[in-house]
Design a protein around this motif. Sequence first.
Motif, short mmCIF file in Angstrom:
data_model
loop_
_atom_site.label_atom_id
_atom_site.label_comp_id
_atom_site.label_asym_id
_atom_site.label_seq_id
_atom_site.Cartn_x
_atom_site.Cartn_y
_atom_site.Cartn_z
N MET A 109 -13.24 4.02 -5.84
CA MET A 109 -12.39 3.10 -5.07
C MET A 109 -10.92 3.40 -5.33
O MET A 109 -10.11 3.38 -4.40
N PHE B 197 -13.28 -0.25 1.42
CA PHE B 197 -13.89 -1.57 1.58
C PHE B 197 -15.37 -1.53 1.21
O PHE B 197 -15.88 -2.41 0.52
N LEU C 103 -2.73 -4.67 -2.33
CA LEU C 103 -4.15 -4.32 -2.51
C LEU C 103 -4.29 -3.16 -3.51
O LEU C 103 -5.23 -3.16 -4.31
N LEU C 104 -3.37 -2.22 -3.45
CA LEU C 104 -3.40 -1.10 -4.40
C LEU C 104 -3.25 -1.64 -5.82
O LEU C 104 -4.02 -1.28 -6.72
N ARG D 135 3.85 -2.15 11.78
CA ARG D 135 2.86 -2.25 10.71
C ARG D 135 3.49 -2.39 9.33
O ARG D 135 2.80 -2.22 8.32
N ILE E 278 -5.90 0.39 15.09
CA ILE E 278 -5.44 1.53 14.28
C ILE E 278 -4.43 2.33 15.11
O ILE E 278 -4.61 2.49 16.32
N THR F 213 -8.27 9.04 10.67
CA THR F 213 -8.22 7.98 9.64
C THR F 213 -8.74 8.46 8.29
O THR F 213 -8.52 7.82 7.27
N VAL G 202 -2.11 6.93 5.63
CA VAL G 202 -1.26 5.99 6.36
C VAL G 202 0.18 6.50 6.32
O VAL G 202 0.90 6.47 7.32
N SER H 57 2.01 5.47 9.80
CA SER H 57 1.47 4.19 10.28
C SER H 57 2.08 2.99 9.55
O SER H 57 1.70 1.86 9.82
N GLY I 96 -9.96 3.81 4.61
CA GLY I 96 -9.86 2.35 4.50
C GLY I 96 -11.25 1.75 4.47
O GLY I 96 -11.57 0.91 3.62
N HIS J 8 -6.30 6.71 1.22
CA HIS J 8 -6.05 5.87 2.40
C HIS J 8 -4.53 5.67 2.57
O HIS J 8 -3.97 5.84 3.66
N MET J 9 -3.88 5.37 1.44
CA MET J 9 -2.43 5.14 1.49
C MET J 9 -1.71 6.44 1.90
O MET J 9 -0.76 6.41 2.68
N VAL K 19 -8.53 4.52 -2.31
CA VAL K 19 -7.39 3.71 -1.89
C VAL K 19 -6.10 4.56 -1.89
O VAL K 19 -5.26 4.43 -0.99
C1 HEM Z 1 -8.50 -2.45 -1.15
C2 HEM Z 1 -7.70 -1.63 -0.53
C3 HEM Z 1 -7.65 -1.36 0.96
C4 HEM Z 1 -8.62 -1.52 1.92
C5 HEM Z 1 -10.04 -2.02 1.74
C6 HEM Z 1 -8.03 -1.11 3.17
C7 HEM Z 1 -8.70 -1.07 4.38
C8 HEM Z 1 -8.15 -0.64 5.57
C9 HEM Z 1 -8.88 -0.35 6.79
C10 HEM Z 1 -10.41 -0.47 6.95
C11 HEM Z 1 -7.99 0.03 7.74
C12 HEM Z 1 -8.34 0.50 9.17
C13 HEM Z 1 -7.93 1.99 9.36
C14 HEM Z 1 -8.45 2.96 8.37
O1 HEM Z 1 -9.57 2.81 7.89
O2 HEM Z 1 -7.69 3.91 8.05
C15 HEM Z 1 -6.68 -0.04 7.13
C16 HEM Z 1 -5.49 0.23 7.79
C17 HEM Z 1 -4.24 0.20 7.21
N1 HEM Z 1 -3.98 0.12 5.85
FE1 HEM Z 1 -5.34 -0.31 4.44
N2 HEM Z 1 -6.72 -0.75 2.96
C18 HEM Z 1 -6.45 -0.87 1.62
C19 HEM Z 1 -5.29 -0.54 0.98
C20 HEM Z 1 -4.12 -0.12 1.62
C21 HEM Z 1 -2.94 0.40 0.96
C22 HEM Z 1 -2.82 0.66 -0.52
C23 HEM Z 1 -2.01 0.62 1.95
C24 HEM Z 1 -0.60 1.13 1.82
C25 HEM Z 1 0.19 0.84 0.84
C26 HEM Z 1 -2.61 0.25 3.22
C27 HEM Z 1 -1.97 0.25 4.44
C28 HEM Z 1 -2.61 0.20 5.66
C29 HEM Z 1 -1.97 0.28 6.95
C30 HEM Z 1 -0.45 0.35 7.21
C31 HEM Z 1 -2.97 0.29 7.92
C32 HEM Z 1 -2.81 0.42 9.44
C33 HEM Z 1 -2.97 1.91 9.70
C34 HEM Z 1 -2.98 2.31 11.14
O3 HEM Z 1 -2.86 1.47 12.01
O4 HEM Z 1 -3.11 3.54 11.37
N3 HEM Z 1 -3.90 -0.17 2.98
N4 HEM Z 1 -6.80 -0.43 5.82
#
Ligand code: HEM
Length: 314
Positions: free
Chosen positions: A157, A105, A188-189, A178, A290, A97, A168, A173, A101, A164-165, A161
């Motif tokens: 941040m 946060f 969120l981005l 998903r 996840i 991971t 993913v 993912s 993410g 993180h993207m 972010v």
């Molecule tokens: C404020 C912005 C964001 C926060 C706080 C956040 C937080 C999280 C967290 C805590 C997870 C759990 C797994 C990990 O930590 O990798 C997660 C999963 C995920 N996030 Fe975000 N995220 C944000 C932005 C985004 C963006 C910009 C994207 C894509 C465009 C995204 C897509 C996903 C997806 C598809 C998952 C599931 C991943 C999996 O199951 O492997 N997130 N996010």
Amino acid sequence: MADENQNGKNGEKVTVLEKVRAGIKEDLQSLKSDIPAKAKEQIEGLKDPTKTQVYTSIFRHKHDDTPRNRALGVLSNVFLHLHPAKINRDAVRYSYTWGMGGITFYLFIVLTFTGVLLMFYYHPSKVQAFRDVLYLEHDVPFGKILRNMHRWAAHLMVIAVWLHMFRVFLTGSYKKPREFNWNIGVLLLVFTLLLSFTGYLLPDDQLGFWAVTVGTNMARATPLLGHEGPFGKMLGMTPYNDVRFGLLGGSIVDANALLRAYIWHCIGIPIVASVLMIVHFWRVRKDGGISGPAPVMLEAEADKPRRGPKAAGE
Ligand code: HEM
């Protein structure tokens, strides 16, 4: 008639008194039998506090390290139950991971906390804003570190972010089931970037002023909603009613723009982003946690028939 009433009343008095007496007698009787039992329980409680009623009303399960107790421990705690009781060990490895993410946060929480403290010292007005920043930098106890924590957390941040993207995307993912959460992520981005952008104007220094001048000038060219954008003129857009005008609260970057940036930055965008984050985390749970890396097969297992639901269809 009067006598009868009195008698009647006296009669009632007698029965009530008798009832009270009987009640007291009963209470005394039960106290006699309960006190030793209660005393015994209290002495036992002193010997082993985990057996007292107070303790078991707070901690509702044993602490022995068994899978069942571990699951109960998570499920019966208001904070821990946000996490699933059981997870895929490989899915939560940092190597999978990158923790990005969670770090995003965490930075959002730091920003909210330091942001609220900054609000105690900041006025969103042309006269005060820059002076407040100087005051924070030079006079407020811990003001400099407070402001810098907020600024650096904001930069981090944005970086987190994106990373993180990227992870993913690299782990695929965003695919079924998903896709919806990927879209929430895209929003969120956008809101993360908007938070940074609106915050940039608030010190009312040259850097912020020109950044917002350039940024909002780009809004002139927004399709449909900008007066210089495609189809804008056709829809009656002018410099005085288009999206740029709406963002700035006027046609130049001035007091209204500062106030609008402040309100979006401190109230509007954080609320929307918080709601989206709640949906985002809820979706991670609903999509089966996840995603996790593809199952590893040892060379020795390669010829053996595969087990699991997919094996039959293949
Ligand atoms: C404020 C912005 C964001 C926060 C706080 C956040 C937080 C999280 C967290 C805590 C997870 C759990 C797994 C990990 O930590 O990798 C997660 C999963 C995920 N996030 Fe975000 N995220 C944000 C932005 C985004 C963006 C910009 C994207 C894509 C465009 C995204 C897509 C996903 C997806 C598809 C998952 C599931 C991943 C999996 O199951 O492997 N997130 N996010």
